[in-house]
Design an enzyme around this catalytic site. Structure first.
Site, PDB file in Angstrom:
ATOM      1  N   ARG A 179       0.823  -1.223   0.000  1.00 26.02           N
ATOM      2  CA  ARG A 179       0.000   0.000   0.000  1.00 26.02           C
ATOM      3  C   ARG A 179       0.852   1.266   0.000  1.00 26.02           C
ATOM      4  O   ARG A 179       0.525   2.244  -0.658  1.00 26.02           O
ATOM      5  CB  ARG A 179      -0.957  -0.024   1.182  1.00 26.02           C
ATOM      6  N   ASP A 194     -16.815   7.846   9.422  1.00 23.72           N
ATOM      7  CA  ASP A 194     -15.603   7.054   9.209  1.00 23.72           C
ATOM      8  C   ASP A 194     -14.430   8.011   9.257  1.00 23.72           C
ATOM      9  O   ASP A 194     -14.586   9.223   9.083  1.00 23.72           O
ATOM     10  CB  ASP A 194     -15.640   6.334   7.855  1.00 23.72           C
TER      11      ASP A 194
HETATM   12  C1  SAM Z   1     -13.763  -3.190   7.945  1.00 22.43           C
HETATM   13  S1  SAM Z   1     -14.579  -1.638   7.855  1.00 22.43           S
HETATM   14  C2  SAM Z   1     -16.126  -2.009   8.626  1.00 22.43           C
HETATM   15  C3  SAM Z   1     -17.299  -1.387   7.923  1.00 22.43           C
HETATM   16  C4  SAM Z   1     -18.666  -1.723   8.486  1.00 22.43           C
HETATM   17  N1  SAM Z   1     -18.809  -1.236   9.844  1.00 22.43           N
HETATM   18  C5  SAM Z   1     -18.939  -3.199   8.443  1.00 22.43           C
HETATM   19  O1  SAM Z   1     -18.904  -3.887   9.465  1.00 22.43           O
HETATM   20  O2  SAM Z   1     -19.176  -3.727   7.344  1.00 22.43           O
HETATM   21  C6  SAM Z   1     -13.709  -0.723   9.136  1.00 22.43           C
HETATM   22  C7  SAM Z   1     -13.827   0.798   8.965  1.00 22.43           C
HETATM   23  O3  SAM Z   1     -13.369   1.420  10.169  1.00 22.43           O
HETATM   24  C8  SAM Z   1     -12.721   2.624   9.824  1.00 22.43           C
HETATM   25  N2  SAM Z   1     -11.821   3.041  10.919  1.00 22.43           N
HETATM   26  C9  SAM Z   1     -10.638   2.478  11.296  1.00 22.43           C
HETATM   27  N3  SAM Z   1     -10.094   3.178  12.294  1.00 22.43           N
HETATM   28  C10 SAM Z   1     -10.933   4.200  12.568  1.00 22.43           C
HETATM   29  C11 SAM Z   1     -10.902   5.285  13.503  1.00 22.43           C
HETATM   30  N4  SAM Z   1      -9.894   5.460  14.349  1.00 22.43           N
HETATM   31  N5  SAM Z   1     -11.947   6.149  13.496  1.00 22.43           N
HETATM   32  C12 SAM Z   1     -12.980   5.995  12.630  1.00 22.43           C
HETATM   33  N6  SAM Z   1     -13.055   4.996  11.715  1.00 22.43           N
HETATM   34  C13 SAM Z   1     -12.041   4.111  11.689  1.00 22.43           C
HETATM   35  C14 SAM Z   1     -11.984   2.272   8.544  1.00 22.43           C
HETATM   36  O4  SAM Z   1     -11.672   3.438   7.789  1.00 22.43           O
HETATM   37  C15 SAM Z   1     -12.981   1.342   7.840  1.00 22.43           C
HETATM   38  O5  SAM Z   1     -13.755   2.020   6.898  1.00 22.43           O
END
Ligand code: SAM
Length: 287
Positions: A53, A158
């Protein structure tokens, strides 16, 4: 030739390894930086993923060594956001972990109605590209909750600005459609025409209930008031235990009495069982 952290077992391809320099010290810096700024813990096994990445970012900028990129990250806010975006995992689906939507329609609907809960506030924390909040609003509509609730709002947040753009646009392809049960597809989505043939979009009337915002869960939260339901699924899995626990205690403060917390399939409230009662698979109620 550039150096990169490698072990015999690394799945990294030799030609790829030599394209850019990412030293052991660089990788340690990335681990520290991501943990400090967004709570994400990148274990040593993530080296190949990180290299892949980061390489894309270096290629985009015409740089050869991570060291040069680090200087940019530290001096340029936009580049810092790009970098963080590039290292988040955004996998999601419509109606992922369907039991949560069943719980809304079978249990919460009745509960909220009996309590005369007129104003409903829901937070999809870590909503990625938007499938989660759109599934939530579809479920609230199809179950009839939207009809009797006087005011309903979904905050969808997000950290990653790129996924939020996609979420706001709310246009999805064939592959995403496959997980939407027919009943919701017919009632809540419209099919794209011409250039958007094969794509779908949530109906405007439903989209208006969702407010998309960039929020880093580790920072201060900008919203007032408490929520009836917080869905933070498959986000904390990337955090270490102390960060997870801090976050769950903050969610507690942001939930109304009897408020509900949904977590992802491999997550739990861990050491916070004194403040949350377990109702069923990854469903918790504020005590
Ligand atoms: C794997 S996705 C999950 C999406 C959805 N909640 C689901 O379960 O299908 C995890 C998301 O968490 C976000 N994320 C990670 N760290 C974060 C933070 N510190 N604050 C806000 N969002 C965060 C990432 O950008 C990503 O879009």
């Amino acid at each position: 030739m550039g150096r990169v952290l490698t072990r015999e077992t690394d799945p990294m391809d030799a030609s790829e390894q030599s394209e850019f320099e990412l030293t052991a010290k660089d990788f340690k810096y990335i681990q520290w930086f991501m943990h400090k700024s967004v709570g994400i813990y990148l274990g040593d096994r993530k080296r190949a993923m990180v290299y892949g990445r980061v390489s894309r970012q270096l290629r985009r900028l015409g740089l050869k060594r991570f060291k040069e990129y680090r200087e940019l990250i530290e001096s340029d806010d936009n580049e810092r956001v790009h970098f963080i975006n590039s290292l988040t995992t955004n996998k999601t689906d419509f109606f992922r972990e369907y039991h949560h939507f069943e719980f809304i329609e079978r249990v919460l609907k009745q509960e909220w109605q009996e309590r005369g809960e007129q104003s409903l506030k829901i937070w999809s924390a870590g909503c990625s590209t938007g499938q989660e909040p759109y599934s939530l609003i579809s479920s609230l509509y199809v179950s009839g909750i939207l009809e009797w609730s006087e005011s309903l709002s979904i905050l969808a947040s997000d950290l990653d600005t790129m996924v939020l753009e996609k979420a706001k646009a709310g246009i999805y392809d064939d592959e995403s459609i496959s997980t939407i049960p027919d009943a919701y597809l017919k009632k809540c989505f419209v099919k794209g025409k011409k250039q958007q043939d094969g794509m779908i979009k949530i109906k405007k009337g439903l989209q208006q209930f969702i407010d998309f915002k960039q929020i880093n869960l580790l920072d201060d939260w900008p919203m007032d008031g408490q929520f009836d339901l917080i869905s933070c699924r498959n986000v904390m899995i990337y955090f270490d235990r102390p960060t997870q626990e801090q976050l769950i205690r903050r969610f507690y403060e942001y939930l109304k009495p009897n408020g509900i917390l949904f977590l992802g399939h491999s997550e739990s409230v861990g050491g916070c069982s004194d403040i949350f009662h377990h109702l069923g698979h990854t469903i918790y109620v504020k005590q």
